[in-house]
Design a protein around this motif. Structure first.
Motif, PDB file in Angstrom:
ATOM      1  N   MET A  13       6.213  -8.252  11.129  1.00 18.89           N
ATOM      2  CA  MET A  13       6.652  -9.277  10.169  1.00 18.89           C
ATOM      3  C   MET A  13       7.801  -8.738   9.315  1.00 18.89           C
ATOM      4  SD  MET A  13       3.015 -11.049   9.086  1.00 18.89           S
ATOM      5  CE  MET A  13       2.329  -9.662   8.211  1.00 18.89           C
ATOM      6  N   PHE A  14       7.842  -7.426   9.090  1.00 16.17           N
ATOM      7  CA  PHE A  14       8.924  -6.843   8.285  1.00 16.17           C
ATOM      8  C   PHE A  14      10.239  -6.803   9.066  1.00 16.17           C
ATOM      9  CE2 PHE A  14       5.142  -4.635   6.367  1.00 16.17           C
ATOM     10  CZ  PHE A  14       5.180  -5.339   5.174  1.00 16.17           C
ATOM     11  N   GLY A  15      10.122  -6.656  10.366  1.00 13.42           N
ATOM     12  CA  GLY A  15      11.297  -6.727  11.240  1.00 13.42           C
ATOM     13  C   GLY A  15      12.442  -5.836  10.806  1.00 13.42           C
ATOM     14  N   SER A  16      13.506  -6.434  10.296  1.00 14.29           N
ATOM     15  CA  SER A  16      14.693  -5.642   9.941  1.00 14.29           C
ATOM     16  C   SER A  16      14.698  -5.186   8.482  1.00 14.29           C
ATOM     17  CB  SER A  16      15.947  -6.473  10.233  1.00 14.29           C
ATOM     18  OG  SER A  16      15.876  -7.704   9.534  1.00 14.29           O
ATOM     19  N   THR A  17      13.606  -5.380   7.761  1.00 18.84           N
ATOM     20  CA  THR A  17      13.538  -4.900   6.371  1.00 18.84           C
ATOM     21  C   THR A  17      13.526  -3.370   6.344  1.00 18.84           C
ATOM     22  OG1 THR A  17      12.393  -6.876   5.621  1.00 18.84           O
ATOM     23  CG2 THR A  17      12.095  -4.911   4.289  1.00 18.84           C
ATOM     24  N   THR A  18      14.310  -2.801   5.433  1.00 14.16           N
ATOM     25  CA  THR A  18      14.454  -1.341   5.373  1.00 14.16           C
ATOM     26  C   THR A  18      13.130  -0.644   5.029  1.00 14.16           C
ATOM     27  OG1 THR A  18      16.604  -1.828   4.421  1.00 14.16           O
ATOM     28  CG2 THR A  18      15.901   0.464   4.319  1.00 14.16           C
ATOM     29  N   PRO A  19      12.789   0.437   5.721  1.00 13.94           N
ATOM     30  CA  PRO A  19      11.562   1.178   5.411  1.00 13.94           C
ATOM     31  C   PRO A  19      11.725   2.030   4.139  1.00 13.94           C
ATOM     32  CG  PRO A  19      12.716   2.178   7.272  1.00 13.94           C
ATOM     33  CD  PRO A  19      13.488   0.954   6.894  1.00 13.94           C
ATOM     34  N   PRO A  20      10.625   2.453   3.511  1.00 11.03           N
ATOM     35  CA  PRO A  20       9.236   2.175   3.867  1.00 11.03           C
ATOM     36  C   PRO A  20       8.834   0.754   3.470  1.00 11.03           C
ATOM     37  CG  PRO A  20       9.302   3.514   1.888  1.00 11.03           C
ATOM     38  CD  PRO A  20      10.723   3.364   2.341  1.00 11.03           C
ATOM     39  N   GLN A  21       7.999   0.115   4.298  1.00 17.43           N
ATOM     40  CA  GLN A  21       7.594  -1.262   4.038  1.00 17.43           C
ATOM     41  C   GLN A  21       6.187  -1.290   3.420  1.00 17.43           C
ATOM     42  OE1 GLN A  21       8.480  -0.329   7.359  1.00 17.43           O
ATOM     43  NE2 GLN A  21      10.412  -1.369   7.770  1.00 17.43           N
ATOM     44  N   SER A  22       6.092  -2.028   2.312  1.00 13.32           N
ATOM     45  CA  SER A  22       4.804  -2.160   1.613  1.00 13.32           C
ATOM     46  C   SER A  22       4.461  -3.642   1.490  1.00 13.32           C
ATOM     47  CB  SER A  22       4.889  -1.554   0.208  1.00 13.32           C
ATOM     48  OG  SER A  22       5.641  -2.417  -0.627  1.00 13.32           O
ATOM     49  N   GLU A  23       3.358  -3.954   0.812  1.00 18.29           N
ATOM     50  CA  GLU A  23       2.950  -5.351   0.594  1.00 18.29           C
ATOM     51  C   GLU A  23       4.037  -6.130  -0.139  1.00 18.29           C
ATOM     52  OE1 GLU A  23       1.255  -2.703  -0.342  1.00 18.29           O
ATOM     53  OE2 GLU A  23      -0.584  -2.716   0.880  1.00 18.29           O
ATOM     54  N   ASP A  24       4.887  -5.440  -0.891  1.00 20.45           N
ATOM     55  CA  ASP A  24       5.926  -6.126  -1.679  1.00 20.45           C
ATOM     56  C   ASP A  24       7.239  -6.291  -0.923  1.00 20.45           C
ATOM     57  OD1 ASP A  24       4.184  -6.243  -3.836  1.00 20.45           O
ATOM     58  OD2 ASP A  24       4.718  -4.193  -4.442  1.00 20.45           O
ATOM     59  N   SER A  25       7.339  -5.736   0.267  1.00 20.68           N
ATOM     60  CA  SER A  25       8.597  -5.839   1.025  1.00 20.68           C
ATOM     61  C   SER A  25       8.743  -7.228   1.630  1.00 20.68           C
ATOM     62  CB  SER A  25       8.626  -4.812   2.160  1.00 20.68           C
ATOM     63  OG  SER A  25       8.449  -3.520   1.650  1.00 20.68           O
ATOM     64  N   PRO A  26       9.968  -7.734   1.690  1.00 21.26           N
ATOM     65  CA  PRO A  26      10.164  -9.064   2.278  1.00 21.26           C
ATOM     66  C   PRO A  26       9.963  -9.064   3.797  1.00 21.26           C
ATOM     67  CG  PRO A  26      12.264  -8.092   1.668  1.00 21.26           C
ATOM     68  CD  PRO A  26      11.216  -7.130   1.202  1.00 21.26           C
TER      69      PRO A  26
END
Ligand code: NDP
Ligand code: GDR
Length: 373
Positions: free
Chosen positions: A165-178
């Motif tokens: 679901m995070f796909g191209s969102t920059t890591p690190p990905q958390s519950e608050d990441s788009p």
């Protein structure tokens, strides 16, 4: 599976005496969709060890699709104490979901069923959305109407969300990441995520989203990259295969062990309040690094065997996933037990044994080396 195959699955048929929701006051009842999948099998083992009665919904297929749970199946005709029961249903069939909920009366519902292959979702996007997105909605709606009809408001729901679901969102990905999904599968998982949040907010249902990063095991489907690699390592080492065709080797994934991740699913449903959690190892590796460890472990060089095949590239790729699971670690007390190298070696060890068994069949003329059982 069952020698008396006509009787399978156990407990199917309305009014079956083996469907005994609310049977034992101190025994919890779980209902699992996707019980025949990798996670379904580990979750079933985990819940049985905790004393649960486990009901699994399986879909009809022309061959038995229960290889991953055969070892825990007890034919209800031979044993009174079978605590895992299987019923035919499908996430595309709303009536089957409501019927089994009413009949089983579970305390916890784990929605693991999915067309879970990202690349395949580009080939069958409509079906993927039907099962992954609308299927989750159908099950949530079945839970809502079951609660409305019975007053069983303590029922808890787990939705198998994904780092995709995070796909191209920059890591690190958390519950608050788009979320920025990059495939029909990922977009459908986003819909399922928001349906779950909506049913929690609108109807007060205890519903949680687990946002799980990639998790693997010797039971992983053979067309996911980790298992495809370890299967090939086993077969190459034993002399049944020489080449391995792969796509993008530069993608990075946060790979954990499925056995650790099903515990987090259960933990989410034991909290006072429902919430959403990222579950990840917080360590990321490229496919190439996976190759290095897997081939290196049995003294092979992956470069001698791997051939890049364009067919395995995706129309849109997810380049880099690395989770931030600090919330799950703090609130649930969860942490992974198996690290990256241990995971790869566990999978290679199992696949070497599998290849040895295949070799016996090949040598005896029962199997073609090109063919897999
Ligand atoms: P698998 O692909 O191994 O298992 C999927 C399960 O869903 C199988 O039991 C399959 O049945 C069942 N299924 C598929 N379509 C339907 C349908 N129409 N109706 C009912 N059941 C159906 O997946 P995993 O065990 O690896 O994953 C479990 C869940 O977690 C999935 O929702 C996946 O998308 C999600 N997820 C997985 C991650 C991972 O790394 N493994 C990470 C994040 C999320 P059959 O055996 O008949 O094919
Ligand atoms: P993923 O897993 O897409 O992350 O989804 P997969 O193992 O399919 O791909 C991981 C990465 O490897 C690259 N790759 C290949 N992948 C496959 N399958 N086959 C190949 O030959 C190959 N070569 C390179 C891919 O391009 C990708 O970058 C899994 C599934 O379990 C989802 O259901 C789950 O939601 C996510 O993990 C988190």
């Amino acid at each position: 599976m069952a020698t008396n195959s006509d009787s399978f699955p156990a407990g199917s048929g309305s009014g079956s005496p083996t469907v005994n929701g609310d049977a034992t006051p101190d025994r919890k009842i779980a209902l699992i969709t996707g019980i025949t999948g990798q996670d379904g099998s580990y979750l079933t083992e985990f819940l049985l060890n905790k004393g649960y009665e486990v009901h699994g919904l399986i879909r009809r297929s022309s061959n038995f699709n229960t290889q991953r749970i055969n070892h825990i199946y007890i034919d209800p005709h031979n044993a009174h104490k079978a605590r895992m029961k299987l019923h035919y249903a499908d996430l595309t069939d709303a009536s089957s979901l409501r019927r089994w909920l009413d009949s089983i009366r579970p305390d916890e519902v784990y929605n693991l069923a999915a067309q879970s292959h990202v690349a395949v979702s580009f080939e069958i996007p409509d079906y993927t959305a039907d099962v992954v997105a609308t299927g989750a909605l159908r099950l949530l709606e079945a839970v809502r109407s079951h609660i409305a009809a019975t007053g069983r408001s303590h029922i808890k729901y787990y939705q198998a969300g994904s780092s995709e679901m995070f796909g191209s969102t920059t890591p690190p990905q958390s519950e608050d990441s788009p979320f920025h999904p990059r495939s029909p599968y990922a977009a459908s998982k986003c819909a399922a995520h928001w349906y779950t949040v909506n049913y929690r907010e609108a109807y007060g249902i205890y519903a949680c989203n687990g946002i799980l990063f990639n998790h693997e095991s010797p039971r992983r489907g053979e067309n996911f990259v980790t298992r495809k690699i370890t299967r090939a390592v086993g077969r190459i080492k034993i002399g049944l295969q020489s080449k391995l065709f792969l796509g993008n080797l530069q993608a990075s994934r946060d790979w954990g062990f499925a056995g650790d991740y099903v515990e987090a699913m259960w933990m989410m449903l034991q909290q006072e309040k429902p919430d959403d959690y990222v579950v990840a190892t917080e360590e990321s590796h490229t496919v190439e690094e996976f190759l290095e460890v897997a081939f290196g472990y049995v003294d092979l060089n992956w470069k001698d065997h791997v051939v890049i095949d364009k067919r395995y590239f995706r129309p849109a790729e997810v380049d880099n996933l690395k989770g931030d699971s600090s919330k799950a670690r703090k609130v649930l007390g969860w942490k992974p037990r198996v690290g990256f190298e241990q995971l790869v070696k566990m999978m290679v060890d199992e696949d070497i044994e599998l290849a040895k068994r295949e070799k016996v069949l090949v040598d005896a003329g029962y199997m073609d080396a090109q063919q897999q059982p």
